[in-house]
Design a protein around this motif. Structure first.
Motif: not given
Length: 370
Positions: A238-265
């Motif tokens: 599942v992908r994120l509902d975000s346009d962030a990748t337009d600004e950062d082509p290697f930014g968070l794209e998948f929900q699992v990435e977002s989960y890891l980032e939130g948990h780590a922070r």
């Protein structure tokens, strides 16, 4: 350098000086702990819980701190570890930043945090410190010693260094020695912290803090704490509902990435980096083969306990099932009535924290005949 101490913590002053296994000693050191239930007149209903790397002593809510603890579903009245029957003690590990003395604590000789001047820390030091708390509470022998993850190592060290301290033992997702995969993961975690320029040889501040290194270390850890089966079932692709990748082509794209980032922070500012380094390395060093002439099974067979239960999750890649089976086999060779239980939990190493439906009955069943 910050310590994160639960409001319900009690403190025990360790003997001063407190000698460390690998050399050096501590002066004016303390252990943080919490208790639940009532100790019998003969002290025979005591249980000690020794924890994994990051938990504090607040395993469950109590009168001093009603907030939920990290093992809330397992510990309390009518729960698998029933505090209407048992007097339960949980200690925060020596070397931690959650009340017990560690690298973030002030060195009484200087008034400044120990940082890397803290003596080399071993699992055995944590075991001796935990037993000091037990003795101070007037407990001669524990009814049961419970250790999970790193605490499984600590519990074995307690049995090794303090023969007769416990009648029974529950080892949950633990091990008698660190395996190469676990050592490799923890090595990478420590490297991520140390390579952060703001780590600065351990001399960071709240304003200049190695947040990136801690984020990466925590992400690597979380990936190994759960199983591929759970990651797939929980997030899929599942992908994120975000346009962030337009600004950062290697930014968070998948929900699992977002989960890891939130948990780590959420983690990075609530655990001291130097404490993380010391505790992580202590796990790599631990090896009961050191006490069995190079044979881990001989080291286990040298431990004395009447009965034991060794439990693991089938999907645990960090402390795999063969390590819990080895513990049961080794303790049995030493004369214990030891059982190994493999649970089909999909949740990996962290299963003992979240899959209470499986782990709870196993713990309750063992304690019912203890």
């Amino acid at each position: 350098m910050t310590e994160f101490i639960p409001p319900g913590s009690r403190f025990h002053a360790l003997p001063s000086p407190f000698p460390m296994k690998r050399g050096g000693q501590l002066h004016g050191a303390r252990m943080a702990f919490e208790t639940w239930g009532t100790l019998d007149a003969d002290g025979g209903n005591a249980i000690l819980i020794v924890t994994g790397l990051s938990p504090n002593a607040h395993a469950a809510s109590n009168a001093q701190d009603p907030s939920p603890g990290w093992w809330e579903a397992m510990l309390g009245p009518g729960k698998p570890i029933d505090t209407e029957r048992w007097f339960v003690v949980c200690v925060n590990s020596l070397g931690s930043c959650k009340g017990s003395t560690g690298p973030a604590s002030p060195d009484p000789a200087t008034g400044e945090p120990y940082r890397l001047s803290f003596p080399e820390l071993s699992v055995e030091d944590g075991a001796d410190a935990a037993v000091s708390v037990v003795r101070a509470l007037g407990i001669t022998q524990l009814a049961c010693l419970i250790g999970n993850s790193m605490g499984g190592m600590t519990a074995l060290a307690v049995l090794l260094r303090h023969p007769g301290i416990a009648r029974s033992h529950i080892n949950i997702s633990g091990s008698a020695q660190a395996l190469p995969f676990s050592i490799a993961i923890r090595s990478l975690q420590r490297e991520a912290i140390r390579l952060d320029p703001l780590w600065n040889g351990g001399h960071y501040t709240e304003e200049r803090y190695p947040e990136s290194g801690m984020r990466m270390a925590r992400k690597m850890g979380v990936i190994t704490y759960r199983s591929a089966l759970e990651w797939d079932g929980r997030f899929g692709r599942v992908r994120l509902d975000s346009d962030a990748t337009d600004e950062d082509p290697f930014g968070l794209e998948f929900q699992v990435e977002s989960y890891l980032e939130g948990h780590a922070r959420r983690f990075v500012r609530f655990f001291d980096p130097n404490c993380y380094l010391y505790l992580s390395r202590s796990m790599d060093w631990f090896d009961l083969a050191e006490y069995g002439q190079g044979d881990v099974m001989a080291g286990l067979a040298g431990l004395r306990v009447a009965s034991a239960l060794s439990i693991g999750a089938a999907t645990d890649i960090l402390f795999p099932l063969q390590q819990q089976e080895q513990i049961a086999d080794g303790l049995r060779a030493g004369g214990a009535e030891a059982e190994f239980l493999a649970l089909p939990s999909p949740q990996g190493h962290d299963a003992f924290l979240v899959d209470i439906a499986r782990f709870g009955p196993a713990v309750a069943g063992f304690l019912a005949v203890t």
